[in-house]
Design a protein around this motif. Sequence first.
Motif, PDB file in Angstrom:
ATOM      1  N   LEU A 195      15.711   1.681   7.302  1.00  0.00           N
ATOM      2  CA  LEU A 195      14.483   2.054   6.970  1.00  0.00           C
ATOM      3  C   LEU A 195      13.640   3.075   8.054  1.00  0.00           C
ATOM      4  CD1 LEU A 195      11.772   2.552   5.199  1.00  0.00           C
ATOM      5  CD2 LEU A 195      11.117   0.170   6.163  1.00  0.00           C
ATOM      6  N   PHE A 196      13.938   2.553   9.488  1.00  0.00           N
ATOM      7  CA  PHE A 196      12.980   3.729  10.348  1.00  0.00           C
ATOM      8  C   PHE A 196      13.929   4.728  10.551  1.00  0.00           C
ATOM      9  CE2 PHE A 196       9.948   0.623  12.908  1.00  0.00           C
ATOM     10  CZ  PHE A 196       9.672   0.129  11.899  1.00  0.00           C
ATOM     11  N   ALA A 197      15.036   4.568  10.218  1.00  0.00           N
ATOM     12  CA  ALA A 197      16.136   5.905  10.753  1.00  0.00           C
ATOM     13  C   ALA A 197      15.752   6.987   9.526  1.00  0.00           C
ATOM     14  CB  ALA A 197      17.656   5.530  10.479  1.00  0.00           C
ATOM     15  N   LYS A 198      15.614   6.485   8.262  1.00  0.00           N
ATOM     16  CA  LYS A 198      15.253   7.280   7.293  1.00  0.00           C
ATOM     17  C   LYS A 198      14.059   8.161   7.116  1.00  0.00           C
ATOM     18  CE  LYS A 198      18.410   5.456   3.572  1.00  0.00           C
ATOM     19  NZ  LYS A 198      18.825   6.629   2.837  1.00  0.00           N
ATOM     20  N   LEU A 199      12.790   7.143   7.782  1.00  0.00           N
ATOM     21  CA  LEU A 199      11.506   7.474   8.238  1.00  0.00           C
ATOM     22  C   LEU A 199      11.455   8.459   9.477  1.00  0.00           C
ATOM     23  CD1 LEU A 199       9.645   4.545   6.956  1.00  0.00           C
ATOM     24  CD2 LEU A 199      10.278   6.611   5.455  1.00  0.00           C
ATOM     25  N   GLY A 200      12.353   8.266  10.130  1.00  0.00           N
ATOM     26  CA  GLY A 200      12.057   8.938  11.738  1.00  0.00           C
ATOM     27  C   GLY A 200      11.264   8.358  12.415  1.00  0.00           C
ATOM     28  N   ILE A 201      11.014   6.919  12.363  1.00  0.00           N
ATOM     29  CA  ILE A 201       9.998   6.469  13.002  1.00  0.00           C
ATOM     30  C   ILE A 201      10.903   5.268  14.325  1.00  0.00           C
ATOM     31  CG2 ILE A 201       8.534   4.342  13.156  1.00  0.00           C
ATOM     32  CD1 ILE A 201       8.039   4.799  10.157  1.00  0.00           C
ATOM     33  N   GLY A 202      10.169   5.392  15.524  1.00  0.00           N
ATOM     34  CA  GLY A 202      10.816   4.574  16.482  1.00  0.00           C
ATOM     35  C   GLY A 202       9.919   3.250  16.572  1.00  0.00           C
ATOM     36  N   SER A 203       9.720   2.795  17.962  1.00  0.00           N
ATOM     37  CA  SER A 203       9.060   1.484  18.264  1.00  0.00           C
ATOM     38  C   SER A 203       7.693   1.745  18.272  1.00  0.00           C
ATOM     39  CB  SER A 203       9.603   1.026  19.291  1.00  0.00           C
ATOM     40  OG  SER A 203       9.327   2.031  20.533  1.00  0.00           O
ATOM     41  N   PRO A 204       6.909   0.704  17.939  1.00  0.00           N
ATOM     42  CA  PRO A 204       7.240  -0.664  17.674  1.00  0.00           C
ATOM     43  C   PRO A 204       7.631  -0.865  16.343  1.00  0.00           C
ATOM     44  CG  PRO A 204       4.657  -0.426  18.063  1.00  0.00           C
ATOM     45  CD  PRO A 204       5.314   1.021  18.283  1.00  0.00           C
ATOM     46  N   GLU A 205       8.506  -1.843  16.314  1.00  0.00           N
ATOM     47  CA  GLU A 205       9.306  -2.036  15.144  1.00  0.00           C
ATOM     48  C   GLU A 205       8.463  -2.929  13.982  1.00  0.00           C
ATOM     49  OE1 GLU A 205      13.054  -4.073  15.502  1.00  0.00           O
ATOM     50  OE2 GLU A 205      13.789  -1.898  16.145  1.00  0.00           O
ATOM     51  N   ARG A 206       7.295  -3.496  14.441  1.00  0.00           N
ATOM     52  CA  ARG A 206       6.594  -4.175  13.399  1.00  0.00           C
ATOM     53  C   ARG A 206       5.537  -3.258  13.044  1.00  0.00           C
ATOM     54  NH1 ARG A 206       6.018 -10.690  14.507  1.00  0.00           N
ATOM     55  NH2 ARG A 206       5.880 -10.399  12.343  1.00  0.00           N
ATOM     56  N   PHE A 207       5.016  -3.335  11.657  1.00  0.00           N
ATOM     57  CA  PHE A 207       4.332  -2.465  11.201  1.00  0.00           C
ATOM     58  C   PHE A 207       3.343  -3.042  10.082  1.00  0.00           C
ATOM     59  CE2 PHE A 207       8.223  -2.133   8.476  1.00  0.00           C
ATOM     60  CZ  PHE A 207       7.730  -1.931   7.337  1.00  0.00           C
ATOM     61  N   LEU A 208       2.376  -2.309   9.692  1.00  0.00           N
ATOM     62  CA  LEU A 208       1.608  -2.366   8.563  1.00  0.00           C
ATOM     63  C   LEU A 208       1.884  -1.290   7.584  1.00  0.00           C
ATOM     64  CD1 LEU A 208      -1.654  -3.301  10.354  1.00  0.00           C
ATOM     65  CD2 LEU A 208      -0.038  -4.740   9.296  1.00  0.00           C
ATOM     66  N   LEU A 209       1.619  -1.530   6.215  1.00  0.00           N
ATOM     67  CA  LEU A 209       1.890  -0.506   5.309  1.00  0.00           C
ATOM     68  C   LEU A 209       0.291  -0.301   4.643  1.00  0.00           C
ATOM     69  CD1 LEU A 209       3.855   1.104   3.581  1.00  0.00           C
ATOM     70  CD2 LEU A 209       3.925  -0.834   2.116  1.00  0.00           C
ATOM     71  N   VAL A 210       0.002   1.144   4.796  1.00  0.00           N
ATOM     72  CA  VAL A 210      -1.377   1.179   4.515  1.00  0.00           C
ATOM     73  C   VAL A 210      -1.410   2.391   3.485  1.00  0.00           C
ATOM     74  CG1 VAL A 210      -3.587   1.857   5.608  1.00  0.00           C
ATOM     75  CG2 VAL A 210      -1.819   0.833   7.072  1.00  0.00           C
ATOM     76  N   THR A 211      -2.524   1.987   2.562  1.00  0.00           N
ATOM     77  CA  THR A 211      -2.623   2.855   1.336  1.00  0.00           C
ATOM     78  C   THR A 211      -4.271   2.954   1.152  1.00  0.00           C
ATOM     79  OG1 THR A 211      -0.460   2.753   0.617  1.00  0.00           O
ATOM     80  CG2 THR A 211      -2.333   3.905  -0.732  1.00  0.00           C
ATOM     81  N   LEU A 212      -5.205   3.865   1.164  1.00  0.00           N
ATOM     82  CA  LEU A 212      -6.498   3.826   0.853  1.00  0.00           C
ATOM     83  C   LEU A 212      -6.713   4.964  -0.227  1.00  0.00           C
ATOM     84  CD1 LEU A 212      -8.905   2.261   1.627  1.00  0.00           C
ATOM     85  CD2 LEU A 212      -9.584   4.135   2.936  1.00  0.00           C
ATOM     86  N   HIS A 213      -7.423   4.979  -1.284  1.00  0.00           N
ATOM     87  CA  HIS A 213      -7.705   5.595  -2.489  1.00  0.00           C
ATOM     88  C   HIS A 213      -9.152   5.615  -2.331  1.00  0.00           C
ATOM     89  CE1 HIS A 213      -3.510   6.145  -3.508  1.00  0.00           C
ATOM     90  NE2 HIS A 213      -3.462   4.846  -3.949  1.00  0.00           N
ATOM     91  N   PRO A 214      -9.649   6.662  -3.200  1.00  0.00           N
ATOM     92  CA  PRO A 214     -11.157   7.082  -3.255  1.00  0.00           C
ATOM     93  C   PRO A 214     -11.598   5.631  -4.369  1.00  0.00           C
ATOM     94  CG  PRO A 214     -10.103   8.979  -3.544  1.00  0.00           C
ATOM     95  CD  PRO A 214      -9.072   7.963  -3.515  1.00  0.00           C
ATOM     96  N   THR A 215     -13.032   5.286  -4.102  1.00  0.00           N
ATOM     97  CA  THR A 215     -13.484   4.389  -5.175  1.00  0.00           C
ATOM     98  C   THR A 215     -14.315   5.239  -6.011  1.00  0.00           C
ATOM     99  OG1 THR A 215     -13.431   2.803  -3.209  1.00  0.00           O
ATOM    100  CG2 THR A 215     -14.683   2.171  -5.169  1.00  0.00           C
ATOM    101  N   THR A 216     -13.874   5.475  -7.015  1.00  0.00           N
ATOM    102  CA  THR A 216     -14.289   6.543  -8.044  1.00  0.00           C
ATOM    103  C   THR A 216     -15.574   6.417  -8.572  1.00  0.00           C
ATOM    104  OG1 THR A 216     -12.629   5.817  -9.671  1.00  0.00           O
ATOM    105  CG2 THR A 216     -12.193   7.905  -8.253  1.00  0.00           C
ATOM    106  N   ALA A 217     -15.672   5.062  -8.746  1.00  0.00           N
ATOM    107  CA  ALA A 217     -17.041   4.596  -9.466  1.00  0.00           C
ATOM    108  C   ALA A 217     -18.069   4.362  -8.588  1.00  0.00           C
ATOM    109  CB  ALA A 217     -16.716   3.315 -10.198  1.00  0.00           C
ATOM    110  N   GLN A 218     -17.607   4.479  -7.257  1.00  0.00           N
ATOM    111  CA  GLN A 218     -18.872   4.281  -6.226  1.00  0.00           C
ATOM    112  C   GLN A 218     -18.424   5.070  -5.031  1.00  0.00           C
ATOM    113  OE1 GLN A 218     -18.162   0.263  -5.022  1.00  0.00           O
ATOM    114  NE2 GLN A 218     -19.739  -0.476  -6.567  1.00  0.00           N
ATOM    115  N   PRO A 219     -18.388   6.490  -5.317  1.00  0.00           N
ATOM    116  CA  PRO A 219     -18.230   7.604  -4.328  1.00  0.00           C
ATOM    117  C   PRO A 219     -18.605   7.427  -2.968  1.00  0.00           C
ATOM    118  CG  PRO A 219     -19.411   8.716  -5.797  1.00  0.00           C
ATOM    119  CD  PRO A 219     -18.902   7.187  -6.452  1.00  0.00           C
ATOM    120  N   GLU A 220     -19.854   6.686  -3.045  1.00  0.00           N
ATOM    121  CA  GLU A 220     -20.545   6.672  -1.523  1.00  0.00           C
ATOM    122  C   GLU A 220     -19.962   5.567  -0.670  1.00  0.00           C
ATOM    123  OE1 GLU A 220     -22.068   3.623  -4.477  1.00  0.00           O
ATOM    124  OE2 GLU A 220     -21.686   5.840  -4.496  1.00  0.00           O
ATOM    125  N   ALA A 221     -19.159   4.907  -1.264  1.00  0.00           N
ATOM    126  CA  ALA A 221     -18.181   3.740  -0.463  1.00  0.00           C
ATOM    127  C   ALA A 221     -17.113   4.517   0.206  1.00  0.00           C
ATOM    128  CB  ALA A 221     -17.896   2.669  -1.338  1.00  0.00           C
TER     129      ALA A 221
END
Length: 397
Positions: A195-221
Motif C-alpha cells: 500500500l505504501f509503495a503504491k501511495l508513495g508514502i514512507g514512515s511512520p508506518e502507522r497511520f490514520l485515514l481521514v475524511t472531512l466533508h461539509p456539514t451542508t445543513a449547518q454550514p457555520e459548523a
Amino acid sequence: MSARRRIAVVTGSRADYGLLRGILARLRAAHDVALSVIGCGMHLVPRFGETWKIIEADGFPIAAKIDLALDDDRAETIARGTGIGVSGFAEALPKLAPDVLVVLGDRYEVLAASVAATLLNIPIAHIHGGEITAGAFDDAIRHAITKMACLHFVAAEPYRRRVIQMGEQPDFVFNVGAPGLDLADSTPTLTRAELFAKLGIGSPERFLLVTLHPTTAQPEADAANVTALLGALAYIEDRSFIFTGVNADPGYRAIDDAIRRFVAARPDRAHLFTSLGSERYWSALRLADAVVGNSSSGILEAPAVGVPTINIGDRQKGRLRAASIIDCPANSHLILASLRRIFEGRFQPDPAHVPPYGRGGASEAIAATLRKIELKRAFPKYFHDLAATLEPPGPAL
C-alpha cells in the motif's frame, strides 16, 4: 428469446461508484440485462480527479456524461448545477430508454436524475433510502428521491420501516444491507508495504485515514470541524495521515484549503489523495489505526473490518451506530483524547455487537431483483396507508 431488460445506473462521485461497483459487475455479467452507466457530477471535474476514467478502466463504458458545471463551491452554483443536471438527464435518458433507472444515496446529482426520470415516466430504483443524516441537506434529498422511486433497497430494518412509513409499498422495499460491505471480502488486500509503495508514502508506518466533508445543513459548523480536527492531529507525531478528498458540496473549498495547508506543512507524514480507488481505499481502511472525520464510510464500512471510527460533528447524526464508533463534537481536546484511547488500547467495543448494516451480499440481492422483478407491479405506484389508531385532537390553539 425475450428482450433484455435495459438498466441504467447513475454515478456522480468516487464514493457512490465504490458502492455501486459490485452491482454493476453483476449486471454487466447478466445475459438478460443491457447495462448503461451514466457519469455525472464530481466524476467529470478535474479538481476531483476526473474519476470517470476509473469507471471505464474497470470495464464499464460510460453511455452518457452529464456535466453539472460545478465551477465553485457556492450554494447557488450547486443549486444551478442541479437544474443543469435535470436538463442533461432529460436529454440523455430518452436516448438510453431504460426500463429502470438505478440511483444511490442522497446527493443533488441523484436528485437531478430522479426528477428527470419521474417526468419522463421512467421507474426508479433507489438504494440507501430511509436513513437520516440530520447534519446535511442530503436528508431532504434522500427522502424526496424515496417518493419518486418505486423500488427501494435499504440497508437495515429500521430504514425499511421508515420507507414504508413514508407511504411506500412494503412488497417493494427490500432490506438487503449495505452494498459497500460486499467490497470488504471481494477487494484484494494489499500489505502495508504494498500500500505504501503504491501511495508513495514512507514512515511512520502507522497511520490514520481521514475524511472531512461539509456539514451542508449547518454550514457555520464547517470551520469549527476542520479547525478541531486538524488541531487534534497536529499533536500526533508518531503516525502518518492519509486524507481522502472533500465532496463537491457547498463550502468544500475552505475545508480543502485548510487540509492542503496542513499536508504541505508535513510532507513527510501527511498525504492527500483526491481518490484512492477501491483496492487502495479498502487496504488503507483495514490497516489504519482509526478512521477520523465525518464520512459515511466511518459509519458503514469501517465497523465491518473492525476499525474504530472517530466521528466528528453532526453530519452523520441520526444514522445507526456500531459499537466501534466514538462520536465527538468539534473540540480538539476531545478528539485527541478519543484517539489516545484507541492508541492505548483503552477503547474496547463489545466484539459480540453486530454491525447494523449486514454482513455483505447486498450487491447480489439488488442485481437479482433488478433483473427479475415484474416492474408493472411496482410502477406506476400508489400510496400505502398505514393502519393507525386515531388519537384525540390536541387542545385548540
